[in-house]
Design an enzyme around this catalytic site. Structure first.
Site, PDB file in Angstrom:
ATOM      1  CG  HIS A 247      -2.042  -6.930  -5.260  1.00  0.00           C
ATOM      2  ND1 HIS A 247      -1.941  -8.208  -4.338  1.00  0.00           N
ATOM      3  CD2 HIS A 247      -1.292  -6.094  -4.716  1.00  0.00           C
ATOM      4  CE1 HIS A 247      -1.051  -7.565  -3.473  1.00  0.00           C
ATOM      5  NE2 HIS A 247      -0.900  -6.426  -3.610  1.00  0.00           N
ATOM      6  NE  ARG A 270       1.944 -11.236  -1.152  1.00  0.00           N
ATOM      7  CZ  ARG A 270       2.492 -10.459  -2.200  1.00  0.00           C
ATOM      8  NH1 ARG A 270       3.459 -11.257  -2.639  1.00  0.00           N
ATOM      9  NH2 ARG A 270       2.185  -9.396  -2.628  1.00  0.00           N
TER      10      ARG A 270
END
Ligand SMILES: Cc1cc2nc3c(=O)[nH]c(=O)nc-3n(C[C@H](O)[C@H](O)[C@H](O)COP(=O)(O)OP(=O)(O)OC[C@H]3O[C@@H](n4cnc5c(N)ncnc54)[C@H](O)[C@@H]3O)c2cc1C
Length: 459
Positions: A247, A270
């Site tokens: 990740h 995000r």
């Protein structure tokens, strides 16, 4: 006549989904977990659970379909590793999984966002912003209450599957220093191996270059299911063990920068519009691109890489930001000048990055990183900023036990189902191919947990 008991190994979302499905089918359950508390990695999930064609999407007028979700998942999995039967099981059962969580357990999944690699907004979460905990604790609470039909044994590590004439007929587990045998059909829901950093462990065997990285996973994620099922006389098959998801956004805790377990900076940050800036204050990637793409760009960028949220983006994920700030992982600056002064990044670079980003968001210019969607895109040098240093972390293991679309574990030699053995959740392999989309693992846990529960109930 007593009701037959099915054994569920692992008390994360996959095991709990299987257990509840067994109860719905009139079976009794013995649920074993090696840790002192249930929940596994499932309680940590922070971005949400995917579903296409769900009631919350319809309420928000979001256009989506199983076909589009299938196409996104297959594209992410890659042409060589996409397995249509497993992807169909995942995507076609997704709306049903969301409806089951909402209808049976009263989980509010009304917030829907669009995350990296998804064509539509389809990742569902609770308004409080802790979907893993909200979903998993609702299932735990109800199972724990059903003392007549569900027995839960914690700190009980399954060490062996019992066999009889080619069928799995039970487990042997260690509890309180003793070895105990339990008989019944078995559902393995032991999670993945993203914390299996042991010498000779699954990461060492299949992705040794990842051993120096940290992980977001709990210490239980050591690949036990794969080891148990491959130790059978006629071993289970494994697939894609080298497919490990790194990740892009693990938090670097300034107080413990070298900690092996790191908090995850949720994908939702995000999704809400956070920017990624390099050591010079410049953007270097489409922030909402796929995880593997963002990770590769970060590894090539000048570090440290920082995740930066403007006021509108931070407001959308306010509870996340509050939590991360309380843990010392995220800082709030009054404006870009304060951010620049603290980090040494030139203020003019930050101003230039914000100005060009606004221009891409307004459509006046094309983003050089081909970013196509811009959420909460207003960034000014005068507004407060939330900032964290981030680094790639081992996060999820795509590989695991070979299963069919009914959650039956398959043999290594002939790919036929092993009687008496089902598996669900991160322990299984092949559903996501090369890359799992955000939100598709909680979904895999519920969908394959339900399939395993159904199959085991009928076995
Ligand atoms: C920080 C973080 C955030 C995430 N966010 C998201 C997200 O937003 N959306 C999403 O879709 N996915 C997310 N994921 C991934 C997702 O949470 C997991 O992949 C998923 O919850 C796995 O569920 P599971 O039930 O298969 O395994 P787990 O929840 O890990 O549970 C496995 C259980 O099995 C037990 N166990 C293991 N071995 C044995 C044994 N030998 N005997 C007995 N018990 C055993 C463990 O103790 C554990 O309780 C996230 C993961 C992490 C770490």
């Amino acid at each position: 006549m007593s009701v037959p008991r099915t054994i569920v190994v692992g008390g994360g979302l996959a095991g709990l989904s299987a257990a509840h499905t067994l109860l719905e089918h009139g079976k009794n359950v013995l649920l074993l977990d090696k840790m002192p508390s249930l929940g596994g990695n499932s309680v940590k999930a922070s971005s949400g659970i995917n579903g296409a064609g769900t009631a919350p999407q319809q309420a928000l007028d979001i256009q989506d379909s199983v076909e589009v979700f299938f196409a996104d998942t297959a594209a992410s999995a890659g042409p060589d590793l996409a397995r249509p039967a497993l992807i169909t099981a995942l995507t076609a059962n997704s709306a049903g999984a969301i409806a089951w969580l909402a209808g049976t357990f009263g989980v509010d999944l009304s917030v829907v966002s669009r995350l990296g690699g998804h064509t539509a907004a389809r990742t569902h979460r609770d308004p409080g912003g802790a979907p893993g905990w909200t979903i998993t604790s609702a299932l735990m609470k109800r199972l724990t209450a059903d003392t007549a039909r569900a027995e839960i044994v914690k700190s009980a590590r399954v060490v062996r599957l019992l066999e009889d004439a080619g069928s799995v007929v039970g487990v042997e587990y260690e509890a309180g220093g003793a070895l105990v045998e339990a008989r019944g059909t078995v559902v393995l829901a032991t999670g993945g191996y993203a914390a299996d950093f042991r010498p000779g462990g699954l990461l060492a065997q299949h992705r040794p270059e990842l051993l120096p990285l940290s992980t977001t996973n709990g210490e239980h994620a050591t690949g036990d299911g794969a080891r148990l099922a491959t130790a059978l006389a006629r071993p289970a098959g494994l697939c894609d063990l080298d497919q490990v998801q790194v990740h892009p956004t693990g938090f670097v805790d300034p107080a413990r920068p070298d900690a092996k377990t790191k908090f995850l900076a949720a994908e939702a940050l995000r999704g809400a519009g956070a920017l990624l800036l390099d050591a010079h204050g410049a953007r270097f990637v489409d922030e909402v691109g796929r995880r593997d793409v963002v990770t590769a760009a970060m590894q090539a960028a000048a570090g440290p890489v920082r995740l930066v949220l403007g006021t509108a983006a931070a407001e959308e994920v306010r509870s996340h930001c509050g939590f991360y700030a309380s843990k010392g992982l995220m800082k709030r600056y009054a404006d870009a000048a304060a951010f620049a002064a603290d980090t040494g990044i030139p203020l003019e670079s930050i101003r230039a990055t914000f100005a060009s980003y606004s221009s891409y968001a307004s459509g006046a210019e094309m983003d050089p990183f081909a970013r196509a969607t811009f959420r909460n895109a207003s960034y000014t040098a005068e507004e407060p900023l939330h900032v964290a240093i981030i680094t790639p972390v081992v996060h999820y293991t795509m590989g695991g036990l070979a299963v069919d679309a009914h959650a039956r574990v398959l043999t290594a030699d002939s790919a036929t189902p092993i009687p008496g053995l089902f598996a669900a959740g991160e322990v299984i392999g092949g559903v996501h191919g090369r890359n799992r989309l955000a939100g598709s693992s909680l979904l895999e846990a519920v969908v394959f947990g339900r399939l395993a529960g159904e199959g085991a109930a009928k076995a």
